[in-house]
Design an enzyme around this catalytic site. Structure first.
Site, mmCIF file in Angstrom:
data_model
loop_
_atom_site.group_PDB
_atom_site.id
_atom_site.type_symbol
_atom_site.label_atom_id
_atom_site.label_comp_id
_atom_site.label_asym_id
_atom_site.label_seq_id
_atom_site.Cartn_x
_atom_site.Cartn_y
_atom_site.Cartn_z
ATOM 1 C CD GLU A 122 -2.493 1.104 2.800
ATOM 2 O OE1 GLU A 122 -3.142 2.100 3.165
ATOM 3 O OE2 GLU A 122 -2.458 0.031 3.456
ATOM 4 C CG ASP A 138 -1.654 4.987 3.113
ATOM 5 O OD1 ASP A 138 -2.592 4.549 2.432
ATOM 6 O OD2 ASP A 138 -1.320 4.495 4.200
ATOM 7 C CD GLU A 183 -3.626 7.112 5.537
ATOM 8 O OE1 GLU A 183 -4.589 6.428 5.901
ATOM 9 O OE2 GLU A 183 -2.471 6.955 5.972
ATOM 10 C CG HIS A 228 1.684 1.214 4.997
ATOM 11 N ND1 HIS A 228 1.577 1.078 6.361
ATOM 12 C CD2 HIS A 228 1.099 2.395 4.702
ATOM 13 C CE1 HIS A 228 0.953 2.135 6.870
ATOM 14 N NE2 HIS A 228 0.659 2.962 5.877
#
Length: 452
Positions: free
Chosen positions: A231, A233, A236, A247
């Site tokens: 993942e 991101d 956010e 991640h």
């Protein structure tokens, strides 16, 4: 940092995900054109669309209207086991605006937090960008950049407008799992590094084994299995705080987990994925005036977010903003023990983990090289808005963990009170909250943004 699925719920006659394709509501994907760029000023329009994640959709029997899942529990007669449930239940089309508060206009997508429909109340949403009606748009961004405009002015404490990449299957898992007849058209195949257990169908089967209804969310539960994958991101954020975070996992692509591999509870750092990631939150990294209302990046109005993935293999993830015609470099670190950089590198991650006393699962599971490998294989774009039934989004915009003094390095992440973000409170008082994503572009480095 925490699951984007386990703590987002919809209150509908039936809300779940399924593997058969229903026919009671026609599925019409909202258009959201994007742009692919080869050089500054040289971009071409891509006729992309969006689809709603399967976990929000109505799930009913293939031969009628009977719910397969209601509230936070399965109908155990229709769904006595995963395979039988997949055969018995159909996932239906979505009424995007009226039911889910999702509207598209031109190149802009607006996601409303709470939508009161005629027969239902919907909380949050998660959308995916489609290349066609049956395949997700795949992003391979090594040595490329990704940019978009965002308006977070109507996102208060406790909410998260998240735009991120996940290593889902291009077709939503149809080729891998023949029992999945719905596929990307109906938003199937979700995964992330939290290995969420609330995904109702994983690997073409219902996640009914060991299903336990949530104790604080009337519409969510968790099964034995989780759905894991790499993942990135990209974004956010709310109007108070923002973070970008890679991640990584030790597996390639969407992978069903169970037991220790899922990294649940006390085994958080023993699983196949790095749940903490290596984040860059300007407030957490020492610049408390960079982002927010009236900040250097002023969240009272729209701005552009640019993320560059530099090097092959990947060795740096760089961030810029553009607002009012001005290019704004990311804030520099001002934390003892961490170099005064303004981008994510393996060195930054290692220094940050040491300075904050955090477990360095990011390094253990491969760091930026692993993130780059996932970006090379291809990832799917998710766009969402959600609230947090686990820890009230304090990890993004407040002081977390709450049992540590806010002056402890790494604890303070934003100005929101530690009492903020309680879902029952904000769902009642902040229902009109929303986020708008627009002007999505990707391509060669320095090709997607400009300043006057």
């Amino acid at each position: 940092m925490f699951s984007k699925t386990a703590f987002v719920s919809s209150v509908l006659a039936a809300v779940a995900s399924g593997q058969q394709a229903g026919t009671l509501t026609t599925e019409t994907h909202p258009s959201l054109p994007a742009q692919s760029c080869t050089a500054a000023g040289s971009c071409s329009t891509v006729a992309t669309k969006v689809t709603m994640d399967a976990n929000w959709r109505w799930l009913h029997t293939t031969s009628g209207y009977t719910n397969c899942y209601t509230g936070n529990e399965w109908n155990t007669t229709i769904c006595p086991d995963g395979a039988t449930c997949a055969a018995n239940c159909a996932l239906d089309g979505a009424d995007y605006a009226a039911t889910y508060g999702v509207t598209a206009s031109g190149n802009a997508l607006t996601l409303k937090f709470v939508t009161d429909g005629s027969y239902s109340k919907n909380i949050g949403s998660r959308m995916y960008l489609l290349a066609s009606d049956t395949k997700y748009q795949m992003f391979k961004l090594v040595n490329q950049e990704f940019s978009f405009d965002v308006d977070v002015s109507k996102l208060p404490c406790g909410l998260n407008g998240a735009l991120y990449l996940i290593e889902m299957d291009e077709d939503g898992g149809m080729a891998k799992y023949p029992t999945n007849k719905a596929g990307a058209k109906y938003g199937t195949g979700y995964c992330d590094t939290q290995c969420p257990h609330d995904i109702k169908f994983i690997d073409g089967e219902a996640n009914v084994e060991g299903w336990a209804p949530s104790t604080n969310d009337a519409n969510a539960g968790s099964g034995t299995y989780g759905s894991c994958c790499n993942e990135m991101d990209i974004w956010e954020a709310n109007s108070i705080s923002a973070a970008y975070t890679p991640h990584v996992c030790s597996v390639d692509g969407q992978t069903r987990c169970s037991g220790t591999d899922c990294g649940d509870g006390d085994e958080r750092h023993d699983g196949i994925c790095d749940k903490d990631g290596c984040d860059f939150n300007s407030y957490r990294m020492g610049d408390k005036t960079f982002y927010g209302p009236g900040g250097t990046v002023d969240t009272a109005s729209k701005f552009t977010v640019v993320t560059q993935f530099i090097g092959s293999p990947l060795n740096e993830i760089k961030r810029f903003y553009v607002q009012g015609g001005k290019v704004i470099a990311n804030s520099a670190v001002s934390i003892t023990g961490v170099d005064a950089v303004n981008s994510i590198t393996d060195k930054y991650c290692n220094q940050q983990k040491t300075a904050f006393g955090d477990t360095n699962s990011f390094e253990k599971l491969g760091g930026l090289a692993a993130m780059g490998a996932s970006l090379s294989r291809g990832m799917v774009l998710a766009l969402s808005v959600w609230d947090d039934h686990a820890v009230n989004m304090l990890w993004l915009d407040s002081s977390y963990p709450t049992d540590k003094d806010a002056s402890t390095p790494g604890v303070a992440r934003g100005t929101c009170a530690t009492t903020s973000g309680v879902p029952s409170d904000i769902e009642a008082s902040e229902g009109d909250s929303q986020v708008t994503y627009s002007n999505i572009k990707w391509g060669a480095l320095n090709s997607t943004f400009a300043a006057s």
